[in-house]
Enzyme design. Sequence first.
Site, PDB file in Angstrom:
ATOM      1  N   SER A  76       0.836  -1.190   0.000  1.00 16.50           N
ATOM      2  CA  SER A  76       0.000   0.000   0.000  1.00 16.50           C
ATOM      3  C   SER A  76       0.885   1.260   0.000  1.00 16.50           C
ATOM      4  O   SER A  76       1.651   1.472  -0.925  1.00 16.50           O
ATOM      5  CB  SER A  76      -0.974  -0.052   1.184  1.00 16.50           C
ATOM      6  N   ASP A  88     -10.255  -3.878  -5.432  1.00 15.92           N
ATOM      7  CA  ASP A  88      -9.644  -3.006  -4.421  1.00 15.92           C
ATOM      8  C   ASP A  88     -10.191  -1.595  -4.568  1.00 15.92           C
ATOM      9  O   ASP A  88      -9.951  -0.931  -5.577  1.00 15.92           O
ATOM     10  CB  ASP A  88      -8.127  -3.007  -4.602  1.00 15.92           C
ATOM     11  N   HIS A 142      -8.457  -4.769  -0.796  1.00 13.79           N
ATOM     12  CA  HIS A 142      -7.143  -4.255  -0.403  1.00 13.79           C
ATOM     13  C   HIS A 142      -6.408  -5.186   0.558  1.00 13.79           C
ATOM     14  O   HIS A 142      -5.262  -4.940   0.908  1.00 13.79           O
ATOM     15  CB  HIS A 142      -7.330  -2.883   0.248  1.00 13.79           C
TER      16      HIS A 142
END
Length: 203
Positions: free
Chosen positions: A104, A154, A185
Site C-alpha cells: 500500500s 480493491d 485491499h
Amino acid sequence: MSRDAYQHVSKAPAPGAPLVFTFHGTGGDEHQFTGLVGQILPAAGIVSPRGDVSEHGANRFFRRKAEGVYDMEDLAVRTRKMTDFVRAHKQANPGVLLYGLGYSNGANILASVLFEAPDLFDRAVLMHPLIPWAPAPDPTLLGRDILVTAGRRDPICPLPFTETLVAHFEAKGANVELLLHDGGHEVRQPEIEAVTTFLTRKT
C-alpha cells in the site's frame, strides 16, 4: 547519507544472503513485515523503516491531500530521503543483493524510489500499489525483477492504476510479474505464496 535517517529495525544478512527492505502500509510500523521476511528468507538481512509522516496518528511515508491525491512536492522530498537511506545501507553491505517489499503506502514509496534510483534494488515486491502519476519514460529498469500483487475489487487501489503501473515498469525494461486475486485491499494467501516464490527464486 545516513543509515539512521528513519527509526528502523535491522538485521545483518548471513554470507551470501540478500538484504531485504520492508515498507509498511498506512498505520503500520517497522515490524509489519519483518516476521514474514524471516519466514521466507531466514538468512536474509532486514532493514525496515518506520514512515516519518503522521496522518491522524497513522504512520505513512509521505503526505497526501486526500485518498489517492498525493502531495507531490512532499513525495519528491521523501523519495530523495528514502533513496539516500537505502543507498547508505547498500554501501554498508557491498556485493549484497537488495530486495524491496512494500504494501500500500509502502509499495508507493518503494515504486517512487525505483523510478528515482533504478540501480538500488535487484528485486522488488509491490503489494496493492497506487501510483496516480506517470514516471519519466526513460527505460532505466532494464533487467530488474518486479512482482506486483493486487485485488481486482480493491477500492483504494483500483485495478486500472495497477495495470498502468505494470505497463510503466515494462516500458522501462523491467521483468514484471502480476498476481491478482478477486478481493479488495487485503493481502491474501496466494500473494504470500507468490512473494515466497519470487524472493526465493535462484538468480
